[in-house]
Design a protein around this motif. Structure first.
Motif, PDB file in Angstrom:
ATOM      1  N   ARG A 169     -24.973  41.402  -2.928  1.00 43.90           N
ATOM      2  CA  ARG A 169     -24.079  40.516  -2.171  1.00 43.90           C
ATOM      3  C   ARG A 169     -23.072  39.848  -3.104  1.00 43.90           C
ATOM      4  O   ARG A 169     -21.868  39.793  -2.812  1.00 43.90           O
ATOM      5  CB  ARG A 169     -24.882  39.432  -1.445  1.00 43.90           C
TER       6      ARG A 169
ATOM      7  N   ALA B 234     -27.679  44.684   2.334  1.00 48.69           N
ATOM      8  CA  ALA B 234     -27.129  43.377   1.933  1.00 48.69           C
ATOM      9  C   ALA B 234     -25.662  43.512   1.540  1.00 48.69           C
ATOM     10  O   ALA B 234     -24.810  42.700   1.926  1.00 48.69           O
ATOM     11  CB  ALA B 234     -27.942  42.819   0.768  1.00 48.69           C
TER      12      ALA B 234
ATOM     13  N   GLU C 132     -22.443  41.906   3.467  1.00 47.71           N
ATOM     14  CA  GLU C 132     -21.457  41.083   2.756  1.00 47.71           C
ATOM     15  C   GLU C 132     -20.055  41.652   2.914  1.00 47.71           C
ATOM     16  O   GLU C 132     -19.083  41.084   2.431  1.00 47.71           O
ATOM     17  CB  GLU C 132     -21.848  41.003   1.279  1.00 47.71           C
TER      18      GLU C 132
END
Ligand code: GLC
Length: 720
Positions: A165, A222, A226
């Protein structure tokens, strides 16, 4: 530019022109591009025409503001629709200012600094004309024989997800279209590339879908949560099908279940490699499987250019499949603002100011300081600046400290360890090589002995050359090379205090080094300012704070060895047990030499008073966990307080520990801090046998400590 206008291009372009948008060419195609647009690249090897090149969608590996401007201007002259070229490159841990390798960054546990490193990398790359970076590499790794562990942030899905992220945020920022100092992020390698059998690159990957979802997918997901703009396919098979042709993985999971509608790019030649894998008889079948799987860009083969037109003519596929892929590529160009400004951030003057500037190098040094891990120290470190030091080893004055995937960095300009130590010393630092990476001569030995005998402390700078890790650089024996182990033995015999600094791209088997040394500092490949950072750490100007994000095996025979393992039905009760019929080796311990989360400091931290707000929680409750951490030493230091949880009894077997939270705390001598963690039911969820991601009522064990081994524990229940 509106979606309508983008779709207008689809109507205007011929089928071949559309398919050319799905072709990615490498830099040699643009070596000699002039106004006439004469293309000198290896077209014959790829079997493409100049016209195809003029319609190509993207290029890999061209950078430098002036070069990019020249290529893009020529391209725009020869592309009759004025569709700009996408410039992509591997900016994995820095552009010219090289940061520590991702595995080192993973050991910093510093998420904010990781984001800063990606932001700087993006700034330098964008001003040099790059639009897309092939990073972060979010592959979970458990096998240090695999050379590409250096590109990963380690063995834990939670920690890897936080870093993935952070890297996407740093690369892309929040306004990719207008912020010309950012680049689009391509998360890779989808999926589970890190599980290559035998730790051998490109080898078979086979695992259950549940394992895939529980351990190997979270960090990719993830990165996409993001906002990563692209995904790159992995070379390997997943459940018997190469990723680049794997419809279940790409269409069903990535695009339908996760809702990813960005660009999916193959890895280098991965489409054509389906022939070698044995799932395609020829390039035509490979192209068919890839386009059906939803792969948009064909990196560096002409499978799409050569075979898609005929597949459409033969009625095997519908042109709509091409249109959706081309539209995604055009949408990416639109999201990068390339239609309005094909040169985007390329700016020769700004490039001269920004690239490799002092501020960037200071950030690289800060991350290097925080990435090094003190693995052992009997007090020989920190060094005193008035001590006479013999600095010996192939890395004593080496610039090969950038690591793999640092193609634009400068070894010559990097801060070398020897020079940096001499700058700090008020006595003497005598530097001799002592041996090469994997050879040693009598002359080198004699010189090293002479220098060492006159010194107060011997510092050995040892390790792997950067080409011993990275892609296609796997090792079956992960000890230091024999020549270096021989040097350690010879130096050991002198009886001098001896510290070892390691420069390497993977956890090593430290036989022949760890026991023999008074101290071991793991520096990984610390980047452009690595020598300066290591020197500061050796002299105590900075206190080591890194914590291992990947276990160091006791021996290669243990691999894979990782902290979040299952207990088995016959766990070994203790390392010194004499029980035979338990899960153990006859010749080595089960435990790694150094566990996940491990790292020492020049000071010492003590953990006290672990308390829980309750011994049970409901689904909507928050369990508050408190622990006091005290700096009992004489130096300030940073501790990474780690919290792990074990689901004592699940619907499927559950790991002995799983990292759920951590907190970095900088404490002055004598200072104490109460660290508070909030745990909720969400953190207890896992993939059940039916893939449902839920928690179970029942007992949980909670651990808090400085690493995954030396912890305090407590129990609590989840009621549902
Ligand atoms: C390589 C690597 C991939 C890289 C790509 C382009 O083979 O697998 O990580 O981004 O090619 O260089």
């Amino acid at each position: 530019m509106s979606q309508q206008r983008l779709k207008q291009y689809l109507k205007q372009m011929t089928l071949n022109e559309k398919i050319a948008q799905l072709l990615q060419l490498a830099a040699p195609f643009y070596d000699e591009v002039g106004d006439a647009g004469q293309i000198t690249g290896p077209m014959e090897s790829l079997g493409v025409t100049a016209e195809t090149v003029h319609n190509a969608g993207s290029v890999l590996g061209v950078s430098g503001a002036e070069k990019v401007i020249s290529v893009q201007q020529s391209h725009m002259k020869h592309n009759k629709y004025g569709i700009p070229l996408l410039f992509m490159a591997d900016i994995v841990h820095g552009f010219k200012t090289i940061f520590p390798i991702p595995l080192a960054m993973g050991c910093s546990w510093d998420i904010a600094l990781a984001e800063r490193s990606a932001e700087i990398a993006a700034k330098e790359a964008a001003v040099s004309g790059i639009h897309v970076t092939f990073a972060p590499m979010a592959d979970l790794v458990r096998d240090p024989r695999w050379g590409r562990v250096m590109e990963s942030t380690g063995e834990d899905p939670y920690l890897n997800s936080l870093f993935a992220r952070a890297m996407v945020r740093g690369f892309q920022g929040s306004d990719l279209k207008n912020d010309k100092e950012r680049v689009a992020s391509c998360v890779k390698h989808f999926a589970a590339y890190g599980l290559a059998e035998g730790g051998r690159d490109y080898n078979t990957v086979d695992l259950s879908e549940r394992q895939l979802r529980e351990y190997y997918l979270p960090a990719y997901q993830a990165a996409l949560d993001e906002g990563a703009e692209l995904v790159m396919t992995a070379f390997n098979t997943v459940d018997g099908i190469p990723a680049s042709g794997n419809r279940r993985l790409m269409r069903d999971l990535l695009r339908s279940e996760w809702g990813f509608n960005g660009v999916l790019i193959s890895d280098w030649a991965a489409i054509k490699e389906m022939i070698a894998h044995g799932v395609a008889e020829d390039g035509r079948e490979a192209a068919l499987k890839a386009i059906l799987a939803g792969v948009d860009i064909d990196m560096m083969t002409s499978s799409y250019v050569h075979h898609l037109p005929q597949l459409i003519a033969d009625g095997i596929i519908d042109e709509a499949l091409i249109d959706e892929a081309v539209l995604r590529v055009l949408q990416l160009k639109e999201r990068l603002g390339l239609f309005e400004n094909p040169l985007r951030g390329a700016d020769p003057e700004a490039e001269r100011q920004i690239v490799y500037c002092d501020i960037h190098r200071e950030a690289a040094k800060e991350l290097a300081l925080k990435s090094c891990v003190l693995l052992k120290n009997d007090g020989v470190l920190p060094l005193h600046r008035n001590q006479k030091i013999a600095l010996i080893g192939p890395f004593a004055q080496s610039g090969d400290i950038l690591g793999n995937w640092s193609w634009n960095g400068s070894r010559e300009l990097s801060a070398k360890l020897g020079q940096s130590m001499q700058t700090l010393s008020v006595s003497s630092v005598t530097i001799v090589e002592g041996c090469g990476i994997d050879q040693i001569t009598e002359g080198q030995i004699q010189e090293a002995v002479t220098v060492a005998e006159e010194a107060d402390v011997v510092v050995l700078a040892l390790g792997e050359s950067s080409d011993m890790s990275g892609e296609a650089s796997c090792r079956s024996d992960i000890r230091l090379p024999e020549a270096q182990l021989r040097l350690v033995q010879i130096m050991k015999k002198l009886g001098k205090p001896m510290a070892v600094v390691l420069f390497n791209g993977r956890p090593l088997d430290l036989h022949g080094v760890y026991e023999e040394s008074n101290a071991v500092l793991e520096a990984w490949f610390p980047g452009s300012e690595g020598g300066a950072a290591v020197a500061d750490l050796l002299y105590g100007i900075a206190n080591p704070s890194g914590r291992l994000s990947m276990s160091f095996p006791y021996a290669v025979g243990q691999i894979p060895v990782y902290y979040n393992h299952f207990n088995t039905g016959r766990p070994k009760p203790s390392e010194d047990t004499d029980e035979k019929y338990v899960s153990h080796y006859l010749d080595i311990p089960n435990a790694p030499l150094l566990p996940f989360g491990y790292g020492l400091s020049y000071t010492s931290f003590c953990y006290k008073h672990l308390s829980l707000s309750s011994d049970e929680i409901g689904e909507t409750d928050t369990l508050q966990v408190k622990v006091e951490v005290v700096n009992e030493g004489k130096l300030s230091g940073t501790e990474t307080v780690q919290l792990y949880i074990r689901d004592v009894s699940g619907e499927v077997v559950r790991p002995m520990k799983e990292l759920k939270a951590f907190r970095k705390a900088e404490l002055a001598p004598g200072e104490s801090i109460e660290v508070v963690f909030d745990i909720t039911e969400k953190q207890l969820r896992y993939h059940h046998s039916d893939f449902s991601f839920t928690s179970d009522a029942g007992q949980f064990e909670l651990f808090v400590g400085p690493n995954s081994r030396d912890t305090m524990n407590a129990f609590f229940r989840l009621n549902k």
